[in-house]
Design an enzyme around this catalytic site. Structure first.
Site, PDB file in Angstrom:
ATOM      1  N   HIS A  17       0.722  -1.257  -0.020  1.00  0.00           N
ATOM      2  CA  HIS A  17       0.041  -0.050   0.105  1.00  0.00           C
ATOM      3  C   HIS A  17       0.929   1.166  -0.007  1.00  0.00           C
ATOM      4  O   HIS A  17       0.573   2.130  -0.691  1.00  0.00           O
ATOM      5  CB  HIS A  17      -0.967   0.035   1.168  1.00  0.00           C
ATOM      6  CG  HIS A  17      -1.926   1.319   1.281  1.00  0.00           C
ATOM      7  ND1 HIS A  17      -2.999   1.245   0.883  1.00  0.00           N
ATOM      8  CD2 HIS A  17      -1.532   2.257   1.994  1.00  0.00           C
ATOM      9  CE1 HIS A  17      -3.700   2.468   0.950  1.00  0.00           C
ATOM     10  NE2 HIS A  17      -2.838   3.274   1.573  1.00  0.00           N
ATOM     11  N   GLU A  18       1.901   1.215   0.909  1.00  0.00           N
ATOM     12  CA  GLU A  18       2.602   2.600   0.828  1.00  0.00           C
ATOM     13  C   GLU A  18       3.521   2.486  -0.130  1.00  0.00           C
ATOM     14  O   GLU A  18       3.959   3.850  -0.617  1.00  0.00           O
ATOM     15  CB  GLU A  18       3.525   2.469   2.470  1.00  0.00           C
ATOM     16  CG  GLU A  18       2.646   2.397   3.454  1.00  0.00           C
ATOM     17  CD  GLU A  18       1.693   3.398   3.659  1.00  0.00           C
ATOM     18  OE1 GLU A  18       1.994   4.578   2.903  1.00  0.00           O
ATOM     19  OE2 GLU A  18       0.494   3.303   4.295  1.00  0.00           O
ATOM     20  N   HIS A  21       2.019   4.780  -2.811  1.00  0.00           N
ATOM     21  CA  HIS A  21       1.961   6.144  -2.811  1.00  0.00           C
ATOM     22  C   HIS A  21       3.634   6.555  -3.132  1.00  0.00           C
ATOM     23  O   HIS A  21       3.767   7.433  -3.858  1.00  0.00           O
ATOM     24  CB  HIS A  21       1.705   6.464  -1.434  1.00  0.00           C
ATOM     25  CG  HIS A  21       0.408   6.090  -0.805  1.00  0.00           C
ATOM     26  ND1 HIS A  21      -0.706   6.655  -1.583  1.00  0.00           N
ATOM     27  CD2 HIS A  21      -0.063   5.678   0.215  1.00  0.00           C
ATOM     28  CE1 HIS A  21      -1.780   6.332  -0.889  1.00  0.00           C
ATOM     29  NE2 HIS A  21      -1.439   5.796   0.123  1.00  0.00           N
TER      30      HIS A  21
END
Length: 361
Positions: A17-18, A21
């Protein structure tokens, strides 16, 4: 080992998920100064090319930090075009939504890959499969176990497929406090179990996750396109049920909120599914990845969806919302999320069998 596999899977989902980004920002030339898994004090930390990578104490998520967030950093001019806040709104939208997209893409890849490796499942078998059982819940007290297949309830055959799940859930919900008789297949044998659904605001709950029972057999995929098609169909089904589950928080909050699980319960569910082998672990990874993506897309402060709402309002106003307002919303939301996480951890931990045994219950 099953608990370790569950923890590693959760850690992977946070990193993915990170990383979404992080990569969306870096590929657009946007400045990034930190990539962290967890919150709080750093346990491990290293710095490369001006970016600090850290593993932190509280494993409740992660974050990517930008120079925009550090008011004390005077080394970068406020009008630097590579700061996130100085980029056009579409570029910022991509950075914020990339974490959700990364989780959904991972779930899709896992399901397609598992289908390619394990083959296409056979037709649905009669009844419904018990995927997980909460310790101390009516299902556990009655003797249900993960891997059991419920064939009938009160002598009413459940049928097969999605209709079987509905046929199992409906009488349970309608029968709080009333004893039900279940015909259950475990291995090669069939047994009768009796359970009484708990009464949660007038709705019966047994503390078990039920799923369509699939024929144990499978056949190899005939082509990559068949693997993509079958995996995509599984993804669509899981995604649809996940969205419906979150939507029910709005339409039936009092009942649905009782089913919200914290980190401890998620790890326990992962361990139960992992005990069923690679297929169970793949399902857990895909299911939690979809849940993480959908959860972060909700338009709530501190979540990615909340940041997208801020950007939408900025586009409508023609200028950003006041920083003090955004900071106040974010800080209050952080306290709320951390407090809720602690409550869920305490609740779920107290429900574990080993804890109840130590307490003499």
């Amino acid at each position: 080992m099953n608990v370790l596999a569950s923890l590693l899977a959760l850690g992977l989902l946070i990193v993915i998920h990170e990383a979404g980004h992080f990569l969306a920002a870096r590929l657009q030339g946007i400045r990034v100064n930190g990539f962290s898994v967890g919150f709080g004090p750093a346990l491990l930390k290293t710095e490369r090319n001006g970016i600090t990578y850290a593993l932190r104490l509280l494993p409740l998520g992660g974050f990517v930090s930008f120079p925009d967030d550090d008011d004390n950093d005077q080394s970068i001019p406020l009008d630097d075009p590579d700061l996130l806040r100085n980029r056009p709104i579409p570029q910022r939208v991509l950075v914020i939504s990339a974490g959700v997209l990364a989780n959904l893409l991972l779930a899709w890849l896992v399901l397609v890959g598992h289908t390619a490796a394990a083959g296409v499942p056979g037709d649905p078998s009669p009844g419904v499969m018990v995927m997980t059982v909460q310790d101390g819940a009516p299902a556990a007290q009655a003797g249900l176990r993960p891997g059991d297949r419920i064939l009938s309830i009160d002598a009413q055959s459940l049928g097969s497929g999605d209709a079987a799940v509905r046929a199992a859930v409906d009488p349970i919900r309608r029968s709080p406090g009333q004893r039900l008789e279940l015909e259950v297949q475990r291995g090669e044998g069939v047994r009768t179990l009796r359970l009484t659904p708990a009464d949660q605001q007038g709705t019966g709950r047994i503390g078990a996750q039920l799923q369509v029972a699939m024929n144990g057999g499978s056949r190899p995929v005939r082509s990559p396109f068949e693997a993509i098609s079958a995996g995509s169909a599984q993804f669509a089904g899981l995604f649809s049920r996940t969205v419906s589950g979150y939507a029910s928080l709005l339409t039936d909050f009092g009942t649905t909120a009782q089913q919200v699980s914290g980190p401890v319960k998620i790890v326990e569910m992962g361990a139960q599914l992992s005990s069923q082998g690679g297929s169970g672990l793949a399902l857990f990874l895909a299911l939690i990845s979809i849940n993480l993506g959908v959860l972060n897309a909700l338009p709530l402060p501190l979540l990615d969806g909340g940041q997208l709402v801020f950007l939408l309002l900025e586009g409508l106003r023609g200028r950003p919302l006041p920083e003090r307002f955004q900071l106040a919303v974010m800080q209050s939301s952080l306290l709320l999320v951390l407090g809720l996480s602690v409550l869920l951890i305490v609740r779920d931990t107290s429900q574990l069998a080993v804890v109840r045994q130590l307490m003499g219950q």
